[in-house]
Design an enzyme around this catalytic site. Structure first.
Site, PDB file in Angstrom:
ATOM      1  CB  SER A 322     -31.254  26.593  94.419  1.00 52.39           C
ATOM      2  OG  SER A 322     -31.460  27.239  95.516  1.00 52.39           O
ATOM      3  CD1 TRP A 325     -30.289  20.817  98.767  1.00 52.27           C
ATOM      4  CD2 TRP A 325     -31.595  22.513  99.666  1.00 52.27           C
ATOM      5  NE1 TRP A 325     -29.806  20.733 100.180  1.00 52.27           N
ATOM      6  CE2 TRP A 325     -30.898  21.816 100.872  1.00 52.27           C
ATOM      7  CE3 TRP A 325     -32.256  23.450 100.061  1.00 52.27           C
ATOM      8  CZ2 TRP A 325     -30.760  22.558 102.025  1.00 52.27           C
ATOM      9  CZ3 TRP A 325     -32.239  23.969 101.339  1.00 52.27           C
ATOM     10  CH2 TRP A 325     -31.695  23.319 102.605  1.00 52.27           C
ATOM     11  CG  HIS A 326     -35.508  25.146  98.721  1.00 53.18           C
ATOM     12  ND1 HIS A 326     -34.502  25.584  98.120  1.00 53.18           N
ATOM     13  CD2 HIS A 326     -35.507  25.958 100.066  1.00 53.18           C
ATOM     14  CE1 HIS A 326     -33.846  26.787  98.653  1.00 53.18           C
ATOM     15  NE2 HIS A 326     -34.445  26.806  99.858  1.00 53.18           N
ATOM     16  N   GLY A 327     -37.261  20.975  97.710  1.00 51.79           N
ATOM     17  CA  GLY A 327     -38.358  20.216  97.824  1.00 51.79           C
ATOM     18  C   GLY A 327     -38.770  19.425  96.557  1.00 51.79           C
ATOM     19  CG  PHE A 478     -36.883  22.330 102.799  1.00 50.68           C
ATOM     20  CD1 PHE A 478     -38.022  21.801 101.960  1.00 50.68           C
ATOM     21  CD2 PHE A 478     -37.023  23.598 103.353  1.00 50.68           C
ATOM     22  CE1 PHE A 478     -39.151  22.415 101.733  1.00 50.68           C
ATOM     23  CE2 PHE A 478     -38.181  24.360 102.871  1.00 50.68           C
ATOM     24  CZ  PHE A 478     -39.153  23.989 102.150  1.00 50.68           C
TER      25      PHE A 478
END
Length: 478
Positions: A322, A325-327, A478
């Site tokens: 997770s 996924w954000h960066g 993102f």
């Protein structure tokens, strides 16, 4: 095209009028018109990446049909993995290639081995993480026999590309959105008014709360060496409200906009800063992403079943993924790692579902125990957000060390009284509206019309007073 831009103010009424008065109740024409509008909306960012969106849509549409028509498991599995590989491949190239190759190079260089890296000079296509996850969930659901492949290309394309959710979510499921796309839609005045009310509150959260907090959060984070420990605490708190107002504000505008067209999107936020533990926080923050990882990663890995080691492994996998996924930055990995540490005790002690109801439901004030629990959860969240906001791990470490320095108890230099008042008002409105779908969904409905409209006008005046500058939403990156 930003939701908080004059272009969108022009775009939305035109689409709304043509949708209801030209397409009327012709479902096929409505869907074609919404799809064309969605592609135009996306092309306004960068028309070149429109081709990537269309290719991704075609890939999943075609592989979905091939999987449904497959005569044996081997063929079905081939098309499944083809779609997964290509989708993740695009995401990997555009979002993660430079990050991993540079990290690998740094490791080798620190070991005394010179390694020249070849990085890609490309920009990240806006919304790629969101529409890729739309397609992935669709393909996985077909493979698991949860749904049948959609044969209507227009309907499927609209599911992937519906403009309110295209750029920053919520991350929709085919099981939820496709039936609405295929169902006859008629204009509902009450839903449209409620949609406008939610759009209004979303704009307030973005422009009045998030953008004002951003000014001071950026001031402190970008020049942290010149501020005291107490200023660092304020900077982290300002960013905490900035990211909430920014992202939940976007989600409110997206949900409200979709409601104007007779479509209900998945709820993405449920007052997360009133959570009593981290598990509850993650049930209330970015709900569409949290449930996506739960259903398509955490549960397939075994979830909270099995040995203690397996539970620990699964928790860290889902939160680190997770974070990534954000960066593409180690700060996001650490942010995910921290949240895994936070939530792990409740998973192991099986107390992660203790707080399923709304805090202090039916009451004006919480109990002392609830105040304590909310405060602890909020403080843990604020600390984790430091890594989310920091430029790199070195910056995060420096920021935290300065925050816990001897000047922690000093009077801060940054004292924006007007912002403190705004935040207090915002928290009160959110608290008293926490039992609704969004803070002002029920606020003032039983008041006399004059008072109710006075409240709406006050919100509009605040938006115009603090607006004037088109600032991008945080989650667009993102």
């Amino acid at each position: 095209m930003l939701f908080n831009s004059i272009n969108f103010v022009i775009f939305l009424p035109i689409v709304f009028i043509l949708y209801w008065f030209v397409a009327k109740e012709n479902l096929r024409l409505q869907n074609i018109f919404l799809l064309v509008s969605s592609y135009f909306f996306y092309a306004c960012w960068d028309w070149r990446f429109l081709f990537l969106l269309i290719f991704s849509t075609l890939l999943d549409y075609y592989t979905g049909i091939k999987m449904s028509d497959a005569k044996n498991e081997r063929i079905k599995k081939f098309w499944f993995w083809l779609s997964i590989s290509v989708n993740l491949g695009f995401l990997g190239v555009f979002k993660y290639y430079n990050f991993f190759i540079e990290s690998f190079s740094n490791v080798l260089n620190s070991a005394g081995l010179n390694f020249d890296v070849w990085t890609l000079k490309i920009i990240l296509p806006v919304g790629i993480s969101f529409y890729t996850f739309h397609g992935l969930s669709y393909v996985i659901d077909i493979y698991k026999n949860r749904i049948k492949a959609e044969k209507n290309f227009i309907d499927y394309s609209l599911f992937v590309s519906f403009f309110p959710l295209l750029v920053a979510g919520p991350i929709e499921r085919a099981t939820h959105l496709l039936p609405q796309i295929q169902q006859k839609r008629t204009f509902n005045y009450a839903n449209a008014v409620d949609g406008l009310r939610q759009i209004l509150w979303g704009l307030f959260k973005k422009i009045v709360i998030a953008d004002q907090c951003a000014e001071f959060a950026n001031q402190i984070f970008n020049n942290s060496a010149g501020y005291s420990g107490s200023d660092h605490v304020l900077g982290a708190i300002f960013f905490t409200f900035q990211i909430y107002g920014d992202f939940s504000g976007y989600s409110d505008i997206a949900l409200g906009t979709a409601r104007l067209f007779g479509i209900e999107l998945l709820r993405n936020f449920a007052f997360p800063y009133f959570s009593r533990d981290i598990a509850e926080f993650w049930r209330r923050w970015h709900i569409s992403l949290s449930t996506w990882f739960r259903d398509y990663l955490y549960i397939p890995l075994g979830g909270s079943k099995g040995s203690t080691w397996r539970k620990v492994r699964n928790v860290f996998i889902i939160f680190i993924v997770s974070g990534l996924w954000h960066g593409a930055n180690w700060t996001f990995v650490v942010w995910g790692f921290l949240n895994a540490l936070y939530i792990l005790p409740s998973i192991l002690l099986k107390s992660n579902r203790n707080n399923l109801d709304i805090v202090a439901k039916g009451k004006y004030l919480p109990s002392l125990k609830e105040v304590f629990s909310i405060s602890i959860t909020f403080c843990l969240t604020v600390f984790a957000w430091i890594f989310f906001r920091a430029e790199n791990l070195s910056h995060a470490a420096q920021y935290i060390s300065q925050m816990f320095s001897g000047s922690l108890l000093s009077i801060p230099k940054v004292r924006p009284t007007f912002l403190f008042v705004l935040l207090l008002l915002f928290i009160l409105i959110e608290w008293f509206g926490r039992e609704g779908q969004y803070a002002i969904s029920n606020l003032g409905l039983k008041w006399k019309r004059g008072f109710r409209y006075a409240m709406y006008y006050a919100i509009i005046v605040a938006i115009f007073w603090f607006g004037g500058k088109e600032s991008q939403f945080i989650y667009f990156q993102f």
